[in-house]
Design an enzyme around this catalytic site. Structure first.
Site, mmCIF file in Angstrom:
data_model
loop_
_atom_site.group_PDB
_atom_site.id
_atom_site.type_symbol
_atom_site.label_atom_id
_atom_site.label_comp_id
_atom_site.label_asym_id
_atom_site.label_seq_id
_atom_site.Cartn_x
_atom_site.Cartn_y
_atom_site.Cartn_z
ATOM 1 N N ASP A 104 0.815 -1.232 0.000
ATOM 2 C CA ASP A 104 0.000 0.000 0.000
ATOM 3 C C ASP A 104 0.840 1.270 0.000
ATOM 4 O O ASP A 104 0.436 2.297 0.543
ATOM 5 C CB ASP A 104 -0.956 0.047 1.211
ATOM 6 N N HIS B 145 -4.368 -1.967 -6.055
ATOM 7 C CA HIS B 145 -3.655 -0.746 -6.418
ATOM 8 C C HIS B 145 -4.709 0.293 -6.785
ATOM 9 O O HIS B 145 -5.534 0.035 -7.650
ATOM 10 C CB HIS B 145 -2.777 -0.958 -7.652
HETATM 11 P P1 GDP Z 1 -0.510 0.348 -3.763
HETATM 12 O O1 GDP Z 1 -1.163 -0.978 -3.554
HETATM 13 O O2 GDP Z 1 0.924 0.354 -3.382
HETATM 14 O O3 GDP Z 1 -0.750 0.892 -5.142
HETATM 15 O O4 GDP Z 1 -1.191 1.364 -2.756
HETATM 16 P P2 GDP Z 1 -2.749 1.647 -2.505
HETATM 17 O O5 GDP Z 1 -3.400 1.962 -3.767
HETATM 18 O O6 GDP Z 1 -3.344 0.613 -1.645
HETATM 19 O O7 GDP Z 1 -2.642 2.918 -1.571
HETATM 20 C C1 GDP Z 1 -2.209 4.107 -1.984
HETATM 21 C C2 GDP Z 1 -3.336 5.128 -1.750
HETATM 22 O O8 GDP Z 1 -2.801 6.396 -1.576
HETATM 23 C C3 GDP Z 1 -4.292 5.276 -2.919
HETATM 24 O O9 GDP Z 1 -5.571 5.572 -2.440
HETATM 25 C C4 GDP Z 1 -3.722 6.442 -3.697
HETATM 26 O O10 GDP Z 1 -4.678 7.122 -4.490
HETATM 27 C C5 GDP Z 1 -3.245 7.295 -2.586
HETATM 28 N N1 GDP Z 1 -2.060 8.110 -2.880
HETATM 29 C C6 GDP Z 1 -0.968 7.739 -3.600
HETATM 30 N N2 GDP Z 1 -0.038 8.726 -3.567
HETATM 31 C C7 GDP Z 1 -0.570 9.718 -2.812
HETATM 32 C C8 GDP Z 1 -0.088 11.000 -2.365
HETATM 33 O O11 GDP Z 1 1.024 11.407 -2.667
HETATM 34 N N3 GDP Z 1 -0.912 11.711 -1.548
HETATM 35 C C9 GDP Z 1 -2.150 11.300 -1.180
HETATM 36 N N4 GDP Z 1 -2.873 12.078 -0.376
HETATM 37 N N5 GDP Z 1 -2.639 10.097 -1.577
HETATM 38 C C10 GDP Z 1 -1.856 9.320 -2.364
#
Ligand code: GDP
Length: 424
Positions: free
Chosen positions: A13, A41
């Site tokens: 995440d 993701h």
């Molecule tokens: P992944 O599985 O590694 O892709 O991660 P997730 O999708 O589970 O979690 C990342 C969350 O953080 C998602 O809801 C993204 O839209 C959000 N996100 C990613 N980068 C940023 C950021 O720089 N700032 C904010 N506020 N949210 C972010």
């Protein structure tokens, strides 16, 4: 021209989906090489907000070919549902932009059932499975007790193979767990409903990648979860059942000899962890709730509240080493803007001694965090797009991390949108 891997450095995440979505325009091929539909993701772009579980995040970019490699847990039922959801929102998914390795093994209906049965048996000692069948699937794959997707092309052989598996699996389901078991008719129906749907997407991934390499196509490897959930290098047994480390990417993609030139390690500006297992820097109570709310830390697949805490330098440095990360993408820096001062777990204390080495899993529950504080910036930074426009304290935090993590931070993300990124 280079091949790159985007990998998670921590417990998952970290925002990998967002980084892959941003960077896919520089690549011709995006490949998922391990894991199944057990993580999500999240991608936000001009087509909407999507939670991808199995599909590679390059699926939104025109001209990008997406591949599911032999290392994934191929759950055709959920994959098809995911494809339909995307199509309903106007995203094109065809055999031209999605290819599935014929050497990927099938996650069968009993894998999900067994996952639930085993978690129920473990009761309060459970591993925190997402119950998507991943652990039973990989166990079966390694004992050669599932089928490869390419067998869908040989219906008679597939039927005989499934019949052998059925006999064995029913023994376990009935005798060990007291479950009903499956009939051949149920299995055949499942295969003709879901297996048939994915058949047009199957390909010889080895040949595909040999051609891609010969044509100097740029390949992006997209990992699921993070270093600390790696089966061999993570916090076993609270790991996943596959290898999210970059070194596995060419093996799980389809051509083990492929070279990775760059490993982009995605690190969140603070720590989060879904599921069970020791989490040294964990916060509880109001402090945790405030951070969880600020970062909207609820699982993309399960909706479970994530465990949260400050940046853990010891675990993150280890995660970087395990991945061989050549640079870092730091995400969610904007979330820390509410804090007066920014806490960091700078070291661990173990058996009364300070340590900077990540402990062996059995020693990890005894480790205690040693916290240091940096100045906060108390300003909304989500609109910032240039390094020099960040407040002084935010730059100092990033520089502190870079020095202590011993890896260059090349991207700083300040929002979930595609363009909310600062390049250094
Ligand atoms: P992944 O599985 O590694 O892709 O991660 P997730 O999708 O589970 O979690 C990342 C969350 O953080 C998602 O809801 C993204 O839209 C959000 N996100 C990613 N980068 C940023 C950021 O720089 N700032 C904010 N506020 N949210 C972010």
């Amino acid at each position: 021209m280079s091949n790159s891997a985007i990998v998670g450095i921590n417990w998952g995440d970290e925002g990998k989906g967002r980084m892959v979505d941003l960077l896919t325009e520089q690549y011709d091929v995006v490949v998922r090489h391990q894991g199944g539909g057990n993580a999500g993701h999240t991608v936000i772009n001009e087509k909407g907000k999507f939670a991808l579980h199995l599909l590679p995040s390059g699926i939104f970019r025109e001209g990008v070919v997406n591949v599911l490699g032999n290392g994934v847990a191929l759950d055709c039922e959920n994959l098809w549902k995911e494809i339909e959801e995307l199509r309903a929102k106007g995203v094109s998914v065809t055999p031209d932009n999605l290819k599935i390795s014929d050497r990927a093994s099938l996650l069968l209906p009993w894998h999900r059932e067994l996952d639930g049965l085993e978690e129920a048996r473990l009761a309060d000692k459970k591993y925190g499975s997402t119950r998507q069948g991943i652990a039973p699937f990989y166990s079966d794959k390694f004992q050669k007790k599932t089928v490869m997707a390419g067998e869908l092309r040989y219906p008679e052989r597939l039927k005989a193979h499934l019949s052998d598996l059925l006999e064995w699996k029913n023994l376990i389901l009935r005798r060990v767990y007291g479950a009903d078991g499956y009939t051949m008719e149920q299995l055949t129906d499942w295969v003709s409903t879901w297996g048939e749907k994915i058949r047009p997407y199957l390909c010889d991934a080895g040949k595909f990648f040999r051609d891609a390499v010969a044509q100097r196509k740029r390949i992006l490897f997209e990992a699921q979860l993070g270093s600390l959930r790696d089966l061999d290098y993570g916090i076993y047994p609270y790991t996943t059942s596959s290898n999210p480390v970059a070194a596995y990417a060419p093996v799980g993609a389809g051509l083990p000899s492929m070279k990775i030139d760059e490993v982009i390690g995605v690190v969140k500006a603070y720590s989060t962890c879904v599921g069970e297992g020791p989490f040294t820097c964990e916060w509880f109570g109001d402090e945790a709730e405030q951070l969880r709310k600020a970062g909207a830390e609820y699982g993309a697949k399960t909706g479970r509240p994530r465990r949260v805490g400050p940046m853990d330098i010891v675990a993150t440095r280890y995660g970087i080493q395990v991945q061989g990360a050549t640079c870092i993408a730091l995400t969610k820096l904007d979330v820390l803007s509410y804090m007066e001062r920014i806490p960091v777990c700078a070291h661990y204390r173990l058996d009364g001694e300070l340590t900077d080495d990540f402990p062996f899993p059995a020693a990890l529950p005894d480790a205690e965090p040693v916290t240091e504080y940096l100045d906060g910036w108390k300003r909304d930074i989500s609109g910032v797009r240039k390094w020099e426009d960040l407040p002084d304290a935010a730059r100092k935090y990033v520089e502190y991390l870079e020095k202590n993590l011993e890896c260059p931070i090349r991207y700083v993300s300040v929002g979930p949108e595609r363009d909310a990124i600062i390049l250094r």
